[in-house]
Design a protein around this motif. Sequence first.
Motif, PDB file in Angstrom:
ATOM      1  N   ILE A 167     -39.882 -57.258  28.152  1.00 50.35           N
ATOM      2  CA  ILE A 167     -38.621 -56.787  29.871  1.00 50.35           C
ATOM      3  C   ILE A 167     -40.138 -56.392  30.557  1.00 50.35           C
ATOM      4  CG2 ILE A 167     -37.195 -55.869  30.739  1.00 50.35           C
ATOM      5  CD1 ILE A 167     -35.902 -57.951  29.202  1.00 50.35           C
ATOM      6  N   ARG A 168     -40.411 -57.089  31.103  1.00 51.99           N
ATOM      7  CA  ARG A 168     -40.925 -56.559  32.430  1.00 51.99           C
ATOM      8  C   ARG A 168     -41.496 -54.851  32.826  1.00 51.99           C
ATOM      9  NH1 ARG A 168     -45.744 -60.341  34.278  1.00 51.99           N
ATOM     10  NH2 ARG A 168     -45.992 -59.937  32.468  1.00 51.99           N
ATOM     11  N   ASN A 169     -40.637 -55.354  33.589  1.00 53.23           N
ATOM     12  CA  ASN A 169     -39.850 -53.552  34.148  1.00 53.23           C
ATOM     13  C   ASN A 169     -38.146 -54.126  35.128  1.00 53.23           C
ATOM     14  OD1 ASN A 169     -39.453 -55.252  37.100  1.00 53.23           O
ATOM     15  ND2 ASN A 169     -42.019 -55.430  36.711  1.00 53.23           N
ATOM     16  N   ILE A 170     -37.471 -53.182  35.141  1.00 54.65           N
ATOM     17  CA  ILE A 170     -36.681 -52.770  35.936  1.00 54.65           C
ATOM     18  C   ILE A 170     -36.195 -52.693  37.048  1.00 54.65           C
ATOM     19  CG2 ILE A 170     -33.860 -52.545  35.492  1.00 54.65           C
ATOM     20  CD1 ILE A 170     -34.234 -52.334  33.088  1.00 54.65           C
ATOM     21  N   ASN A 171     -36.283 -52.908  38.351  1.00 57.15           N
ATOM     22  CA  ASN A 171     -36.444 -52.420  39.665  1.00 57.15           C
ATOM     23  C   ASN A 171     -35.085 -52.398  40.232  1.00 57.15           C
ATOM     24  OD1 ASN A 171     -36.840 -52.655  42.354  1.00 57.15           O
ATOM     25  ND2 ASN A 171     -38.029 -53.911  42.306  1.00 57.15           N
ATOM     26  N   TYR A 172     -34.719 -51.620  40.512  1.00 55.64           N
ATOM     27  CA  TYR A 172     -33.575 -51.156  40.895  1.00 55.64           C
ATOM     28  C   TYR A 172     -33.153 -50.953  41.980  1.00 55.64           C
ATOM     29  CZ  TYR A 172     -32.282 -49.056  36.169  1.00 55.64           C
ATOM     30  OH  TYR A 172     -31.995 -48.976  34.833  1.00 55.64           O
ATOM     31  N   GLN A 173     -31.904 -51.312  42.524  1.00 55.46           N
ATOM     32  CA  GLN A 173     -31.713 -52.030  44.298  1.00 55.46           C
ATOM     33  C   GLN A 173     -31.037 -51.115  44.648  1.00 55.46           C
ATOM     34  OE1 GLN A 173     -32.301 -56.254  44.632  1.00 55.46           O
ATOM     35  NE2 GLN A 173     -34.111 -56.391  44.560  1.00 55.46           N
ATOM     36  N   LEU A 174     -30.985 -50.852  46.211  1.00 54.94           N
ATOM     37  CA  LEU A 174     -29.498 -50.318  46.645  1.00 54.94           C
ATOM     38  C   LEU A 174     -29.111 -50.951  48.140  1.00 54.94           C
ATOM     39  CD1 LEU A 174     -28.253 -47.145  46.779  1.00 54.94           C
ATOM     40  CD2 LEU A 174     -29.929 -46.414  48.323  1.00 54.94           C
ATOM     41  N   SER A 175     -28.065 -51.637  47.889  1.00 53.00           N
ATOM     42  CA  SER A 175     -26.967 -52.343  48.604  1.00 53.00           C
ATOM     43  C   SER A 175     -27.323 -52.208  50.570  1.00 53.00           C
ATOM     44  CB  SER A 175     -25.721 -52.780  48.798  1.00 53.00           C
ATOM     45  OG  SER A 175     -25.065 -51.894  48.801  1.00 53.00           O
ATOM     46  N   ASN A 176     -26.870 -50.843  50.574  1.00 55.40           N
ATOM     47  CA  ASN A 176     -27.427 -50.083  51.677  1.00 55.40           C
ATOM     48  C   ASN A 176     -28.636 -49.157  52.140  1.00 55.40           C
ATOM     49  OD1 ASN A 176     -26.501 -48.003  50.335  1.00 55.40           O
ATOM     50  ND2 ASN A 176     -24.850 -46.700  51.481  1.00 55.40           N
ATOM     51  N   MET A 177     -29.454 -49.221  51.707  1.00 51.13           N
ATOM     52  CA  MET A 177     -30.865 -48.695  52.541  1.00 51.13           C
ATOM     53  C   MET A 177     -31.272 -49.086  52.983  1.00 51.13           C
ATOM     54  SD  MET A 177     -33.474 -47.788  50.416  1.00 51.13           S
ATOM     55  CE  MET A 177     -33.582 -48.346  49.009  1.00 51.13           C
TER      56      MET A 177
END
Length: 250
Positions: A167-177
């Motif tokens: 697994i190269r990376n896990i990019n976390y995201q936020l819907s209401n950024m």
Amino acid sequence: RKGECMKRFFVLSLVALCLMGGICGTANLTIPKVIRKAAAEEVVEYQTEENSFEGLELCVIGNATKTVSPDSAKITAVIETLDMDLSKSKDANFETFDNVLSALKKAGVDENKIVLDSFTSYPSYDYNAGKTLTGYYSITTFTFDVDSLDNIKTYIDTITEKGVTSIRNINYQLSNMDEVYQDVLLMAIDNAKAKAEKVTGGQELNVKEIKEEYVYSCSTLYRTYSDSLENNALVGNIEVSAKVTVEFEI
């Protein structure tokens, strides 16, 4: 002439102190005379005139950071195969990718959210043995979206069982950024105002200009997946930061 040199030295020193403190401005100051000498060094004492802050302009930097929990993620994974035959190396890699793709779709991942990023194939040599061919590497890199972080460990277990090597990376995201960033931006402006009020002793401040500064923030977890990691250990946080330069009039 000696008195003029001392005045020039005082003014330059004052400017340097203002720059070092991160606050720029101008004020009317009363420059006193030398009051005593000690070991051939002249010591100067000074004080500001009464109400010297009137008409002053201050440039203050405001910073703010907020840590929030993400609600989705993008995972980048790698499939690597090695074979002495180039065609077999490629075929094995493509077959593994097809198996992974099928497993992800079966686990509930939308096929449209699985993207093949790159594929490469190249020979590998052992130069300690006189450039001896050790085989042909084939590498596929792909990403897929995770809409629910509750399933992140299940997805990773699934693809590693089907042949994903890392697994190269896990990019976390936020819907209401955007909404969160606007709140942090206001916090940064309040931070700048608090600094200015501290300097001026609470005098009334009028905002003349606000400049938004670029702030780099990272929400990516870089590490190789391990079966020993617990589910909650995989989920990281996002730090949303803002920086502004505010110019005040007093």
